[in-house]
Structure formats: structure tokens, C-alpha cells
Design an enzyme around this catalytic site. Structure first.
Site, PDB file in Angstrom:
ATOM      1  N   ASP A   1       0.828  -1.205   0.000  1.00 13.62           N
ATOM      2  CA  ASP A   1       0.000   0.000   0.000  1.00 13.62           C
ATOM      3  C   ASP A   1       0.866   1.259   0.000  1.00 13.62           C
ATOM      4  O   ASP A   1       1.946   1.281   0.597  1.00 13.62           O
ATOM      5  CB  ASP A   1      -0.902  -0.010   1.239  1.00 13.62           C
ATOM      6  CG  ASP A   1      -2.062   0.958   1.117  1.00 13.62           C
ATOM      7  OD1 ASP A   1      -2.317   1.448   0.000  1.00 13.62           O
ATOM      8  OD2 ASP A   1      -2.698   1.237   2.147  1.00 13.62           O
TER       9      ASP A   1
ATOM     10  N   HIS B   1       3.339   3.104  -8.901  1.00 16.23           N
ATOM     11  CA  HIS B   1       3.225   1.677  -9.181  1.00 16.23           C
ATOM     12  C   HIS B   1       4.500   1.143  -9.834  1.00 16.23           C
ATOM     13  O   HIS B   1       4.966   0.044  -9.508  1.00 16.23           O
ATOM     14  CB  HIS B   1       2.023   1.412 -10.083  1.00 16.23           C
ATOM     15  CG  HIS B   1       0.709   1.795  -9.462  1.00 16.23           C
ATOM     16  ND1 HIS B   1       0.323   1.367  -8.207  1.00 16.23           N
ATOM     17  CD2 HIS B   1      -0.304   2.584  -9.925  1.00 16.23           C
ATOM     18  CE1 HIS B   1      -0.875   1.860  -7.925  1.00 16.23           C
ATOM     19  NE2 HIS B   1      -1.271   2.601  -8.947  1.00 16.23           N
TER      20      HIS B   1
ATOM     21  N   THR C   1     -10.246  -7.055  -6.425  1.00 16.11           N
ATOM     22  CA  THR C   1     -11.442  -6.895  -7.261  1.00 16.11           C
ATOM     23  C   THR C   1     -11.977  -5.465  -7.152  1.00 16.11           C
ATOM     24  O   THR C   1     -12.530  -4.922  -8.110  1.00 16.11           O
ATOM     25  CB  THR C   1     -12.536  -7.894  -6.849  1.00 16.11           C
ATOM     26  OG1 THR C   1     -12.774  -7.779  -5.429  1.00 16.11           O
ATOM     27  CG2 THR C   1     -12.123  -9.315  -7.156  1.00 16.11           C
ATOM     28  N   GLU C   2     -11.797  -4.853  -5.974  1.00 20.30           N
ATOM     29  CA  GLU C   2     -12.243  -3.468  -5.788  1.00 20.30           C
ATOM     30  C   GLU C   2     -11.430  -2.480  -6.627  1.00 20.30           C
ATOM     31  O   GLU C   2     -11.916  -1.392  -6.969  1.00 20.30           O
ATOM     32  CB  GLU C   2     -12.158  -3.080  -4.312  1.00 20.30           C
ATOM     33  CG  GLU C   2     -13.177  -3.777  -3.414  1.00 20.30           C
ATOM     34  CD  GLU C   2     -12.735  -5.167  -2.980  1.00 20.30           C
ATOM     35  OE1 GLU C   2     -13.521  -5.838  -2.297  1.00 20.30           O
ATOM     36  OE2 GLU C   2     -11.622  -5.589  -3.337  1.00 20.30           O
ATOM     37  N   ASN C   3     -10.188  -2.861  -6.960  1.00 21.32           N
ATOM     38  CA  ASN C   3      -9.339  -1.966  -7.752  1.00 21.32           C
ATOM     39  C   ASN C   3      -9.878  -1.740  -9.166  1.00 21.32           C
ATOM     40  O   ASN C   3      -9.495  -0.765  -9.824  1.00 21.32           O
ATOM     41  CB  ASN C   3      -7.906  -2.511  -7.851  1.00 21.32           C
ATOM     42  CG  ASN C   3      -7.146  -2.404  -6.545  1.00 21.32           C
ATOM     43  OD1 ASN C   3      -6.225  -3.171  -6.289  1.00 21.32           O
ATOM     44  ND2 ASN C   3      -7.515  -1.450  -5.702  1.00 21.32           N
ATOM     45  N   TRP C   4     -10.785  -2.606  -9.635  1.00 20.92           N
ATOM     46  CA  TRP C   4     -11.385  -2.390 -10.952  1.00 20.92           C
ATOM     47  C   TRP C   4     -12.203  -1.097 -10.973  1.00 20.92           C
ATOM     48  O   TRP C   4     -12.504  -0.565 -12.045  1.00 20.92           O
ATOM     49  CB  TRP C   4     -12.287  -3.564 -11.331  1.00 20.92           C
ATOM     50  CG  TRP C   4     -11.566  -4.846 -11.643  1.00 20.92           C
ATOM     51  CD1 TRP C   4     -11.588  -5.998 -10.924  1.00 20.92           C
ATOM     52  CD2 TRP C   4     -10.713  -5.107 -12.770  1.00 20.92           C
ATOM     53  NE1 TRP C   4     -10.807  -6.963 -11.528  1.00 20.92           N
ATOM     54  CE2 TRP C   4     -10.266  -6.440 -12.663  1.00 20.92           C
ATOM     55  CE3 TRP C   4     -10.296  -4.335 -13.864  1.00 20.92           C
ATOM     56  CZ2 TRP C   4      -9.410  -7.024 -13.600  1.00 20.92           C
ATOM     57  CZ3 TRP C   4      -9.442  -4.918 -14.801  1.00 20.92           C
ATOM     58  CH2 TRP C   4      -9.008  -6.244 -14.667  1.00 20.92           C
TER      59      TRP C   4
ATOM     60  N   ARG D   1     -11.228   1.756  -9.885  1.00 24.98           N
ATOM     61  CA  ARG D   1     -10.373   2.933 -10.014  1.00 24.98           C
ATOM     62  C   ARG D   1     -10.523   3.548 -11.407  1.00 24.98           C
ATOM     63  O   ARG D   1     -11.074   2.913 -12.313  1.00 24.98           O
ATOM     64  CB  ARG D   1      -8.912   2.536  -9.762  1.00 24.98           C
ATOM     65  CG  ARG D   1      -8.644   2.142  -8.325  1.00 24.98           C
ATOM     66  CD  ARG D   1      -7.161   1.933  -8.070  1.00 24.98           C
ATOM     67  NE  ARG D   1      -6.900   1.672  -6.653  1.00 24.98           N
ATOM     68  CZ  ARG D   1      -5.689   1.558  -6.122  1.00 24.98           C
ATOM     69  NH1 ARG D   1      -4.621   1.696  -6.893  1.00 24.98           N
ATOM     70  NH2 ARG D   1      -5.535   1.322  -4.833  1.00 24.98           N
TER      71      ARG D   1
END
Length: 246
Positions: A21, A38, A67-70, A72
Site C-alpha cells: 500500500d 506503481h 477486485t475493488e481496484n477495478w 479505479r
């Protein structure tokens, strides 16, 4: 004395999980776009993997993309996918040189086809390596993983291939994506956040948690060694009392 010299190699965590993170905040602090963070974070991954090999940690699992990063911004997601592809292609030779096996867990079919193909090729080229297994958690969600395992077991029961009384913790764990590796003994999260963010929820039932303010692009192997030293100072009781352990 540096932290590496303080490590008891006979009490190493066999499996370390990391939530990488702070890339975006690190880039913002540099006055750069998030993707720069990144890209810089890849250098940390390389150094930490080499650090694990150096001292003998057998399994390292890193939370690369949830999966939550989709959700962004599409520009960041596309940049992450391109970075993933290029990094995989560039690092296969180094992985083989260091005897590291590449593995991946998550809803991999949701990745772009180029990612799927390059990832599969890299895993095949490194499959016989034995020094350390580097697992990338990609399009991963612990809740998704648990639901998928439950579905597979339910199908077996429905087809009369499994009796409901046979379902126990061991059987359930065998249907998780991490079935062929031990549960992590140590989880490290960088950047100062104190949560596990839908990561290895089943597997981390008794994992020691280590949080550091260091942003991921600044995290290096000496930071890893410091976390391991801290881990080795803890008493892991698994529900027992100290007197039982001693």
C-alpha cells in the site's frame, strides 16, 4: 547490528503475505502521476522477493490487484495491466536465476487476455523452481474466494459425491486458491493503514499482523527483516496459555 543478523533462521515464517500500500501517495509526494508510484513499487517487489530467498522464506504472497481496484479510474487500471504484462515478461529470467516459482490466485479470467496468456507462460516457465514461491493475488477478493469454494463444495453435495458430514475446515481449505501452500504466519501492510482489505480472510485466522508507516515504494529488504524480527519476538499461543507452550 542490522535486522538480518537478529533473525533466528530456525524460526522463520514459512509464508509471508504483504499488502503493498502507498504507491499513489508516494507518487503524489514526488509530484508525479499515480502510475509512477506503481512503477517504483515494482522495484520494492523485486528487492523483497530477493530478501525472502536470501534468508529462506519459502512462500511470499503479495496483494497486487484486488477486485475493488477495478473501480479505479480506467486510465490507472489500464496502466496497471500494462505494467503487469511488461513486468512479467521482463522478470521470468530473473525468477529462474533465483529459483523462484511464480504463482497467481484470484479471478484470473477477469484479467485482459494478454495478461492471462503472459501469466500462464511465466508460471509454466518457472514451475520447477523450488527456492521460493511468489504468488500474485490478482483480481483477488477473499469473500469471492470463500464463496467460490462454497459453490464447489455445494455442487459435490448436490451430485451426491460428498456427504455434508464430511465438510470440515480441512476440506473447505482444500477448495481455496491457496490450498497447496501453508497459511501465512506473518502479514505486512505498508503505508500506515490498519486493516486487511478483503485479503486472505480465511487463511489469516491466526496470522501475526505487522503495520508500518513506510510507503510501499520505500519498503526494502531491511524493512522486511525488521518485520520478521518483530514477528519472532511474539508469542504465538493459538488459543493456549503461555504455561502450556513452555
Amino acid at each position: 547490528m542490522n535486522f538480518k543478523d537478529q533473525i533466528d533462521v530456525n524460526r522463520l515464517p514459512q509464508h509471508i503475505a504483504i499488502i503493498m500500500d502507498g504507491n499513489g501517495r508516494w507518487a503524489k509526494n514526488q509530484g508525479k502521476f499515480r502510475v509512477f508510484g506503481h512503477e517504483s513499487g515494482v522495484l520494492s517487489v523485486k528487492d523483497i522477493v530477493e530478501g525472502c530467498v536470501e534468508i529462506g522464506v519459502k512462500y511470499l504472497t503479495v496483494y497486487a490487484f484486488s477486485t475493488e481496484n477495478w473501480n479505479r479510474p480506467i486510465e490507472e487500471v489500464n496502466a496497471l495491466m500494462e505494467l503487469l504484462i511488461s513486468t512479467i515478461n521482463q522478470e521470468v529470467e530473473t525468477l529462474n536465476k533465483n529459483n523462484i516459482r511464480l504463482n497467481a490466485i484470484g479471478d484470473l479470467k477477469s484479467l485482459p487476455q494478454k495478461c492471462i496468456d503472459d501469466l500462464a507462460a511465466a508460471m509454466d516457465k518457472t514451475k520447477t523452481n523450488t527456492s521460493c514461491t511468489l504468488t500474485l493475488a490478482l483480481s483477488y477478493s477473499a469473500k469471492w474466494e470463500i464463496v467460490e469454494a462454497a459453490k464447489k463444495i455445494a455442487e459435490l453435495v448436490k451430485a451426491d459425491n460428498l456427504n455434508i458430514d464430511q465438510i470440515n475446515e480441512e476440506l473447505f481449505a482444500s477448495y481455496l486458491t491457496t490450498a497447496k501452500m501453508p497459511d501465512p504466519e506473518l502479514m505486512i501492510r505498508t503505508s500506515g493503514e490498519h486493516r486487511i482489505s478483503n485479503y486472505l480472510l480465511w487463511q489469516m485466522a491466526y496470522t501475526e499482523l505487522y503495520f508500518t508507516e513506510t510507503l510501499w515504494p520505500d519498503f526494502r529488504r531491511e524493512d522486511l527483516f525488521e518485520a520478521i524480527v518483530d514477528y519472532q519476538k511474539r508469542e504465538r499461543r493459538f488459543g493456549k496459555i503461555s504455561e502450556q507452550l513452555n
